[in-house]
Design an enzyme around this catalytic site. Structure first.
Site, PDB file in Angstrom:
ATOM      1  N   ALA A  24       0.872  -1.173   0.000  1.00 35.55           N
ATOM      2  CA  ALA A  24       0.000   0.000   0.000  1.00 35.55           C
ATOM      3  C   ALA A  24       0.911   1.225   0.000  1.00 35.55           C
ATOM      4  CB  ALA A  24      -0.888  -0.025   1.233  1.00 35.55           C
ATOM      5  N   GLU A  81      -0.809  -9.194  -0.464  1.00 34.86           N
ATOM      6  CA  GLU A  81      -2.245  -9.403  -0.195  1.00 34.86           C
ATOM      7  C   GLU A  81      -3.039  -9.427  -1.504  1.00 34.86           C
ATOM      8  OE1 GLU A  81      -2.215  -6.260   2.809  1.00 34.86           O
ATOM      9  OE2 GLU A  81      -2.991  -7.737   4.232  1.00 34.86           O
ATOM     10  N   GLU A 139       4.815  -5.042   7.148  1.00 45.34           N
ATOM     11  CA  GLU A 139       3.992  -4.060   7.883  1.00 45.34           C
ATOM     12  C   GLU A 139       4.478  -3.802   9.306  1.00 45.34           C
ATOM     13  OE1 GLU A 139       2.716  -6.247   5.777  1.00 45.34           O
ATOM     14  OE2 GLU A 139       0.938  -5.433   4.795  1.00 45.34           O
ATOM     15  N   GLY A 155       0.591  -4.968   1.083  1.00 43.06           N
ATOM     16  CA  GLY A 155      -0.641  -4.978   0.291  1.00 43.06           C
ATOM     17  C   GLY A 155      -0.453  -5.616  -1.084  1.00 43.06           C
TER      18      GLY A 155
END
Ligand code: CO8
Length: 260
Positions: free
Chosen positions: A66, A114, A134, A111
């Site tokens: 992200a 993910e 993260e 992300g």
């Protein structure tokens, strides 16, 4: 529809959907997540889209996570909303009739991993690097990683990856069951397209219902899952593809499926 951060190409039903922010290693900002949600919705209802290959632009990254720059300014409420937005994209991918293959051509971090896990399976380049960094940023996976990874490889390996934030090689991802196959970088896309073509040539209603049975069955007791499978299996006998597939076998010819 034109997208700022996505490229979409359809070659005979095989759609290549490329996250295209190479200057930021294809990281997922809010705008890209919105575009991804819209593009997937559009493709799901496009009969000309049979299989989707999801990849990242450039040589270096699939998706490096992200967008940290955007997240660095978020309040708790904005972080929650941003997480939900990403999760809704991953959940939508799981519910789509269209099979999705993640082609992990480089970094798949946070992300990005993910997003790859939200696809139906992963092919990786031998130079890909995967992980959940993260915790090194003071957060945790928030686009479904804590749910999808342990369901895929079991909690112990998922715990190790998520608690340490370490980044693993493609070969390790293969050994741990995260990637289905690892290919030399120059072969990766061609091999993914071969698999996509194999899927595009079979009865796509059977594929869509099998995806549904697998995804939903994992959340049911075995007996309920069997019952669910039987109901979908039965419906397929009301389709033209079942008549064509079995008719072609009996007549010793190649089936011409219509997806109807
Ligand atoms: N976000 C924003 N920008 C990024 C990101 C990212 N995730 N990754 C790379 N970039 C940018 C860099 O800032 C740089 O831009 P600029 O030149 O303007 O500074 C450009 O991309 C190139 O990157 P590098 O110069 O860092 O390239 P290197 O080859 O030196 O390093 C790495 C490559 C190792 C991949 C490095 O870029 C890196 O560590 N990136 C961050 C990886 C990361 O930590 N990802 C996880 C992010 S957190 C996350 O994904 C949470 C998901 C759930 C959110 C839920 C919200 C509640």
């Amino acid at each position: 529809m034109e997208y700022k951060n996505l490229l979409i190409e359809n070659d005979n039903g095989i759609v290549t959907l490329t996250i295209n922010r190479p200057q930021a290693l294809n990281s997922l900002n809010s705008e890209t997540l919105t575009e991804l949600g819209c593009a997937l919705y559009q493709l799901e209802y496009d009969p000309a889209a049979k299989v989707i290959i999801l990849t990242g632009a450039g040589e270096k990254a699939f998706v490096a996570g992200a967008d940290i720059k955007e997240m660095s300014e978020m309040s708790a409420y904005e972080g929650h909303q941003f997480g939900r937005k990403g999760q809704n994209v991953m959940l939508a991918m799981g519910k789509m009739r269209t099979p999705l293959i993640a082609v992990v051509n480089g970094f798949a971090l946070g992300g990005g991993l993910e997003l790859a896990l939200g696809c139906d399976f992963i092919y990786a380049s031998a130079k890909a690097k995967l992980g959940f960094p993260e915790v090194t940023l003071g957060i945790m996976p928030g686009f479904g990683g804590t749910q999808n990874l342990p369901r895929l490889i079991g909690p112990n390996k998922a715990n190790e990856l998520i608690f340490t934030g370490k980044v693993i090689t493609a070969d390790k991802a293969l050994a741990w069951g995260i990637a289905n196959e690892v290919f030399p970088p120059e072969e990766l896309m061609a091999r993914a397209k071969e698999t996509a073509a194999a899927i595009a040539g079979v009865g796509l209603l059977g594929v869509a219902y099998a995806k549904d049975a697998i995804a939903n069955g994992l959340n049911m007791t075995k007996e309920d899952g069997f019952r669910y499978e039987a109901s979908l299996f039965g419906v397929l006998f009301a389709t033209a593809d079942q008549k064509e597939g079995m008719g072609a076998f009996v007549e010793k010819r190649k089936a011409a499926f219509t997806g109807k």
